[in-house]
Design a protein around this motif. Structure first.
Motif, PDB file in Angstrom:
ATOM      1  N   ASN A   1       5.043  -6.144 -23.866  1.00  0.00           N
ATOM      2  CA  ASN A   1       4.769  -7.244 -24.774  1.00  0.00           C
ATOM      3  C   ASN A   1       6.005  -8.061 -25.103  1.00  0.00           C
ATOM      4  N   VAL A   2       7.164  -7.418 -25.095  1.00  0.00           N
ATOM      5  CA  VAL A   2       8.397  -8.166 -25.349  1.00  0.00           C
ATOM      6  C   VAL A   2       8.654  -9.132 -24.199  1.00  0.00           C
ATOM      7  N   ILE A   3       8.437  -8.641 -22.983  1.00  0.00           N
ATOM      8  CA  ILE A   3       8.639  -9.517 -21.828  1.00  0.00           C
ATOM      9  C   ILE A   3       7.689 -10.710 -21.911  1.00  0.00           C
ATOM     10  N   GLN A   4       6.440 -10.423 -22.267  1.00  0.00           N
ATOM     11  CA  GLN A   4       5.447 -11.490 -22.455  1.00  0.00           C
ATOM     12  C   GLN A   4       5.931 -12.488 -23.507  1.00  0.00           C
ATOM     13  N   ASN A   5       6.446 -11.916 -24.585  1.00  0.00           N
ATOM     14  CA  ASN A   5       6.914 -12.737 -25.693  1.00  0.00           C
ATOM     15  C   ASN A   5       8.072 -13.635 -25.276  1.00  0.00           C
ATOM     16  N   ILE A   6       8.980 -13.074 -24.497  1.00  0.00           N
ATOM     17  CA  ILE A   6      10.143 -13.841 -24.039  1.00  0.00           C
ATOM     18  C   ILE A   6       9.690 -14.991 -23.139  1.00  0.00           C
ATOM     19  N   ILE A   7       8.743 -14.672 -22.260  1.00  0.00           N
ATOM     20  CA  ILE A   7       8.254 -15.718 -21.371  1.00  0.00           C
ATOM     21  C   ILE A   7       7.623 -16.846 -22.189  1.00  0.00           C
ATOM     22  N   ASN A   8       6.954 -16.470 -23.268  1.00  0.00           N
ATOM     23  CA  ASN A   8       6.414 -17.485 -24.165  1.00  0.00           C
ATOM     24  C   ASN A   8       7.536 -18.290 -24.824  1.00  0.00           C
ATOM     25  N   GLN A   9       8.633 -17.588 -25.174  1.00  0.00           N
ATOM     26  CA  GLN A   9       9.774 -18.252 -25.812  1.00  0.00           C
ATOM     27  C   GLN A   9      10.384 -19.284 -24.875  1.00  0.00           C
ATOM     28  N   ILE A  10      10.491 -18.904 -23.601  1.00  0.00           N
ATOM     29  CA  ILE A  10      11.056 -19.842 -22.633  1.00  0.00           C
ATOM     30  C   ILE A  10      10.164 -21.074 -22.550  1.00  0.00           C
ATOM     31  N   GLY A  11       8.864 -20.810 -22.593  1.00  0.00           N
ATOM     32  CA  GLY A  11       7.928 -21.926 -22.679  1.00  0.00           C
ATOM     33  C   GLY A  11       7.620 -22.593 -21.367  1.00  0.00           C
ATOM     34  N   THR A  12       8.660 -22.851 -20.582  1.00  0.00           N
ATOM     35  CA  THR A  12       8.426 -23.575 -19.338  1.00  0.00           C
ATOM     36  C   THR A  12       7.930 -22.651 -18.237  1.00  0.00           C
ATOM     37  N   LEU A  13       8.052 -21.350 -18.464  1.00  0.00           N
ATOM     38  CA  LEU A  13       7.704 -20.388 -17.417  1.00  0.00           C
ATOM     39  C   LEU A  13       6.210 -20.062 -17.500  1.00  0.00           C
ATOM     40  N   ASP A  14       5.605 -19.967 -16.371  1.00  0.00           N
ATOM     41  CA  ASP A  14       4.198 -19.591 -16.314  1.00  0.00           C
ATOM     42  C   ASP A  14       4.011 -18.194 -16.914  1.00  0.00           C
ATOM     43  N   GLY A  15       2.984 -18.046 -17.756  1.00  0.00           N
ATOM     44  CA  GLY A  15       2.725 -16.764 -18.402  1.00  0.00           C
ATOM     45  C   GLY A  15       2.490 -15.631 -17.408  1.00  0.00           C
ATOM     46  N   ASN A  16       2.086 -15.995 -16.207  1.00  0.00           N
ATOM     47  CA  ASN A  16       1.814 -14.964 -15.212  1.00  0.00           C
ATOM     48  C   ASN A  16       3.067 -14.234 -14.760  1.00  0.00           C
ATOM     49  N   PHE A  17       4.231 -14.834 -15.064  1.00  0.00           N
ATOM     50  CA  PHE A  17       5.463 -14.157 -14.672  1.00  0.00           C
ATOM     51  C   PHE A  17       5.627 -12.824 -15.384  1.00  0.00           C
ATOM     52  N   GLN A  18       4.904 -12.704 -16.522  1.00  0.00           N
ATOM     53  CA  GLN A  18       4.946 -11.421 -17.219  1.00  0.00           C
ATOM     54  C   GLN A  18       4.507 -10.293 -16.286  1.00  0.00           C
ATOM     55  N   SER A  19       3.429 -10.559 -15.538  1.00  0.00           N
ATOM     56  CA  SER A  19       2.931  -9.547 -14.610  1.00  0.00           C
ATOM     57  C   SER A  19       3.941  -9.263 -13.515  1.00  0.00           C
ATOM     58  N   VAL A  20       4.612 -10.331 -13.070  1.00  0.00           N
ATOM     59  CA  VAL A  20       5.606 -10.160 -12.007  1.00  0.00           C
ATOM     60  C   VAL A  20       6.708  -9.214 -12.475  1.00  0.00           C
ATOM     61  N   VAL A  21       7.195  -9.459 -13.694  1.00  0.00           N
ATOM     62  CA  VAL A  21       8.277  -8.623 -14.222  1.00  0.00           C
ATOM     63  C   VAL A  21       7.799  -7.193 -14.444  1.00  0.00           C
ATOM     64  N   SER A  22       6.615  -7.054 -15.065  1.00  0.00           N
ATOM     65  CA  SER A  22       6.077  -5.709 -15.298  1.00  0.00           C
ATOM     66  C   SER A  22       5.902  -4.968 -13.992  1.00  0.00           C
ATOM     67  N   GLY A  23       5.358  -5.691 -13.011  1.00  0.00           N
ATOM     68  CA  GLY A  23       5.111  -5.076 -11.712  1.00  0.00           C
ATOM     69  C   GLY A  23       6.389  -4.588 -11.078  1.00  0.00           C
ATOM     70  N   ALA A  24       7.430  -5.426 -11.135  1.00  0.00           N
ATOM     71  CA  ALA A  24       8.708  -5.050 -10.535  1.00  0.00           C
ATOM     72  C   ALA A  24       9.262  -3.812 -11.231  1.00  0.00           C
ATOM     73  N   PHE A  25       9.169  -3.801 -12.556  1.00  0.00           N
ATOM     74  CA  PHE A  25       9.711  -2.675 -13.287  1.00  0.00           C
ATOM     75  C   PHE A  25       8.935  -1.393 -12.972  1.00  0.00           C
ATOM     76  N   LEU A  26       7.616  -1.554 -12.859  1.00  0.00           N
ATOM     77  CA  LEU A  26       6.765  -0.410 -12.527  1.00  0.00           C
ATOM     78  C   LEU A  26       7.191   0.197 -11.199  1.00  0.00           C
ATOM     79  N   LEU A  27       7.475  -0.685 -10.242  1.00  0.00           N
ATOM     80  CA  LEU A  27       7.915  -0.219  -8.923  1.00  0.00           C
ATOM     81  C   LEU A  27       9.175   0.627  -9.035  1.00  0.00           C
ATOM     82  N   VAL A  28      10.131   0.102  -9.807  1.00  0.00           N
ATOM     83  CA  VAL A  28      11.389   0.827  -9.978  1.00  0.00           C
ATOM     84  C   VAL A  28      11.127   2.209 -10.559  1.00  0.00           C
TER      85      VAL A  28
END
Lengths: 340, 508
Positions: free
Chosen positions: A300-327
């Protein structure tokens, strides 16, 4: 009868390797730390960075929202943690969550207890079905809970006229408090969630049920031979998962003042991701509820940050979560290989 | 005479197609260490599972302190005071040592919550008596196998056991750990706890056991004091062979060896694998059938698997036709010209849902294909050749292998390996589980292959098969060669003698 036997030459000629080199032990330690506390460490790092970089992030209002929003998923993920530790998986929780919300709204016509008990009863029952299928018919948890996922979603659509009817909760202020009440500026759901996590932690670490859960997930055949109630433990854990998902749905309904039908799609995957990121082994047998809590917060923090940036597509949250999950999964893999 | 603490009366257990236990009876007295021995398929494991509540017997009764008992689940057996430690440690590696000791009966404090501090103290206390001094909060999986076995034993005994069943407890222990185990057994013995001790290591049995029960093919062969039986008699009973007049035959000297002049195809030197092989050397010459004899757990299959690269080695070398083969790699072994028929053809060999043709050509696919495409015509030709040559009975090459009899399945596997034109074949129990007629045919085929100059390493539990089939017999015990018999020396008596005796043990 011979009494002078020496051990056979077999052993003496066998080289005895030491208990693993220091380097390997060190690597295991780091991997173990990353595994257990990885989510917490990354969470704190991300928090610190966000706090400094985004002026809007550290505000009380934003943090309150963050905590409140995390509560609903956290309660579902708590149940999922228990299921995954037992060596299973529960795909039905997203649907059950949504169903719980609708049933709570539907049941609110009978007052506080109707709104609370109807979802718990039905969702607990769905969990019981999951548990019986998994424990008694040896059906793969993946399949059993996929079936109840469809079942719960279907039931939800049936009682809402394919989502056309939205039940509102307007006559029961006490029930609405569960979702909307505020104490010291923080919403009730946050307190409820924390209480549930404490209870979950005690259940896992300080009760025989919790120990049986770890044993079942860690080595089911051993657990059976040790005389542990494996079947009962499995049934219980799916019931708990169903109850928690249903309760989270009820809490969401109270917060939204109505039973929303479109929520919960794919929530089971969010919950699984949070659990695994929190360091629980997907293969079962090891995990913590506190890790799961950080897993949810991190998401949720990552989601929140992406919202803070504003210009970034909200779907990037999934990208970041997914990458972290992989690690995390790669680290888990390395770790379990180190154990063997 | 003490009343038996556990009595097994005419217990039978049947599995589809197999009578695993056939009216077996024996008694376990308080404080005795009772050996349970038998070869593969003797029914030991089934008996243990009946005693521990894993299997329900089809017939017969169990008496615990003279009272009939029925165990439906392991917990019921445990509550009746029967604990078991299994060969494979059956604990949970991810959980702590203390948790493993107390799983299911954790000490509880106020509110019914588990008291961790008490659990840790109790575990440390208990385990000190078993030579385990590690921090009990560590995960069990971080211990060595021997220490894990000790934890399992501590757990088994600490549940108020009156009977402790030990299934090959020493198979993964170091000598020092074996000593600790024997000390613990001595202590249990003095406390009046009965021990059912399953092992293939004769040395151990004669050292610690008072009485022995021998099973063979699911039937009770003998039960009585161990001291009344010498090693030779015990081994003969396990294998079901007559002792005859072969006692104390020397196993030295060289017999006639018809293959002495032939070229050495396979030379395995000093194969060592921890707990399994302690320096096994084997040579196979062209046209020679070398048999590996030994009791269960002696390292026969392990030797073959090590040569074939399927068992990792700590040291040792494998040389095929003068070239060193990289060990630990089956593909290196195959490309060097080896083929292996594994012991369990269902698990390691045939692919039941593929056709006879597909099963046969599987290993030869690389040779039959060009640009990644497999020529069907070539496949059919090869299949025809082998079906005819090995006399495989099929309705068509497209028949599913699962529809064939065991003997024909074995031939299909043999054909698969012959496609790769091996120079040496390793055959692990090639005739197990196939009918008598097919057995004779497979044996004949092996002879034919050898006659054509192939080297064959043959493993079999069937003594007759080894003695009649092999030109030379290596006898294994505890992972080491203890006898090398050639030509005329290959007799049943010599094999039994080699199995039963060991150096510095002339008194038996």
């Amino acid at each position: 009868m011979s009494t002078s036997t020496t051990p056979t030459g077999f052993h003496e000629s066998t080289p005895v390797p030491g208990p693993g080199s220091r380097e390997a032990a060190h690597r295991r330690l780091v991997a173990g730390l990353l595994q257990r506390q990885g989510a917490a460490l990354v969470f704190l790092a991300v928090m610190a960075v966000a706090w400094i970089v985004f002026p809007g992030f550290g505000t009380t209002g934003n943090l309150r929202t963050l905590a409140l929003q995390s509560s609903f998923l956290a309660v579902i993920a708590l149940g999922m943690t228990l299921v995954i530790i037992s060596g299973g998986i529960d795909l039905s929780v997203g649907s059950v969550y949504a169903l719980g919300g609708v049933l709570a709204a539907y049941g609110s016509r009978w007052g506080f207890f109707g709104a609370l008990l109807l979802p718990l009863a039905v969702c607990g029952l769905i969990g019981l079905v999951n548990g019986l299928l998994v424990a008694r018919t040896a059906m793969a948890p993946f399949i059993a809970t996929l079936a109840t996922l469809l079942f719960a979603r279907g039931l939800l659509l049936a009682i809402t006229g394919e989502g056309a009817t939205t039940y509102k909760i307007d006559n029961d202020q006490v029930f609405l408090e569960i979702g909307r009440g505020v104490l010291f500026g923080v919403g009730y759901p946050v307190y409820i969630t924390l209480a549930l996590f404490v209870a979950g932690g005690v259940l896992l670490r300080r009760t025989r049920f919790g120990q049986a859960l770890f044993a079942t997930g860690g080595s089911e055949s051993s657990a059976v031979l040790m005389g542990l109630p494996v079947a009962r433990t499995k049934i219980m854990v799916y019931v708990l998962s169903g109850l928690l998902a249903g309760f989270s749905g009820a809490m969401t309904a109270a917060y939204l003042q109505s039973g929303v039908t479109v929520i919960g799609v794919g929530t089971e995957l969010d919950a699984i991701a949070a659990v695994v990121i929190g360091g629980t082994l997907l293969t079962g047998g090891a995990g913590t509820v506190i890790g799961t809590l950080f897993g949810v917060l991190l998401r949720n923090v990552i989601q929140n940050i992406i919202n803070q940036i504003g210009t970034l597509d909200g779907n990037f949250q999934s990208v970041v979560s997914g990458a972290f999950l992989l690690v995390v999964v790669v680290v888990q893999r390395t770790l379990s290989r180190g154990r063997r | 005479m003490d009343e038996p603490v556990l009595e097994v009366v005419e217990v039978s257990k049947e599995f589809p197609g197999v009578r695993a236990l056939d009216r077996v009876s024996f008694r376990l007295r308080p404080g005795e260490v009772h050996a349970l021995v038998g070869e593969n398929g003797a029914g030991k494991s089934t008996l243990i599972k009946v005693l521990t509540g894993v299997h329900r017997p089809d017939g017969g009764r169990l008496l615990r302190d003279g009272r009939p008992v029925v165990f439906g689940t392991p917990i019921q057996a445990q509550r009746a005071g029967i604990s078991t430690i299994y060969q494979e440690v059956n604990l949970v590696p991810l959980m702590s040592i203390a948790q493993n000791v107390f799983l299911g009966r954790e000490p509880r404090g106020p509110l019914g919550l588990i008291s961790r501090s008490r659990m840790h103290a109790m575990a440390a206390d208990l385990l000190a008596g078993y030579g385990v001094t590690e921090d009990v909060r560590r995960p069990l999986g971080s211990l060595g196998v021997g220490a894990q076995q000790m934890v399992a034993l501590a757990r088994a005994v600490s549940v108020d056991a009156r009977v402790v069943i030990m299934d090959e407890p020493t198979s993964s222990l170091e000598p020092r750990e074996v000593e600790t185990l024997f000390e613990v057994i001595g202590r249990l013995h003095r406390q009046g706890i009965a021990i059912l001790y399953v092992s293939h290591r004769l040395d151990e049995l004669y050292r610690i056991c008072d009485r022995v029960t021998v099973l063979r093919d699911g039937k009770l062969v003998h039960t009585g004091p161990l001291a009344d039986l010498d090693r030779l008699a015990l081994v003969s009973m396990m294998l079901g062979r007559e002792i005859g007049d072969v006692r104390d035959h020397g196993v030295t000297g060289f017999g006639e060896d018809g293959h002495a002049a032939a070229e050495t195809l396979l030379r395995a030197e000093d194969l060592v694998s921890r707990h399994r092989l302690a320096g096994v050397s084997v040579t196979v010459r062209a046209g020679e059938i070398v048999g590996l004899a030994g009791l269960l757990g002696s390292g026969r299959s392990e030797t073959a698997r090590a040569i074939f690269g399927a068992l990792p080695l700590d040291s040792g070398a494998v040389v095929l036709a003068g070239k060193t083969v990289r060990t630990g790699s089956t593909s290196a072994a195959i490309s060097a010209g080896m083929a292996m028929l594994a012991e369990d053809r269902k698990a390691d060999g045939i692919i039941p849902n593929l056709s006879v043709r597909e099963n046969i050509v599987l290993a030869a696919l690389p040779r039959l294909s060009r640009y990644g495409l497999v020529s069907r015509a070539k496949q059919d030709k090869i299949v025809d050749i082998f079906v005819e040559r090995l006399r495989i009975k099929i309705s068509s090459p497209e028949q599913k292998v699962s529809e064939l009899s065991g003997g024909n399945q074995q031939k299909v596997l043999l054909a698969r390996w012959l496609c790769t034109r091996p120079t040496v074949m390793l055959l692990d129990e090639p005739t197990r589980g196939i009918d008598v007629g097919a057995k004779a045919e497979v044996r004949k085929l092996i002879d034919e292959l050898a006659a054509e100059g192939m080297g064959v390493l043959l493993i079999s539990s069937d003594m007759e098969e080894l003695i009649e089939g092999a030109d030379r017999l290596m006898v294994l015990r505890d992972g080491a060669i203890v006898g090398d018999l050639r030509g005329d020396q290959v007799t049943e008596g010599n094999v039994l003698a080699a199995l039963a005796h060991h150096e510095g043990d002339a008194d038996e």
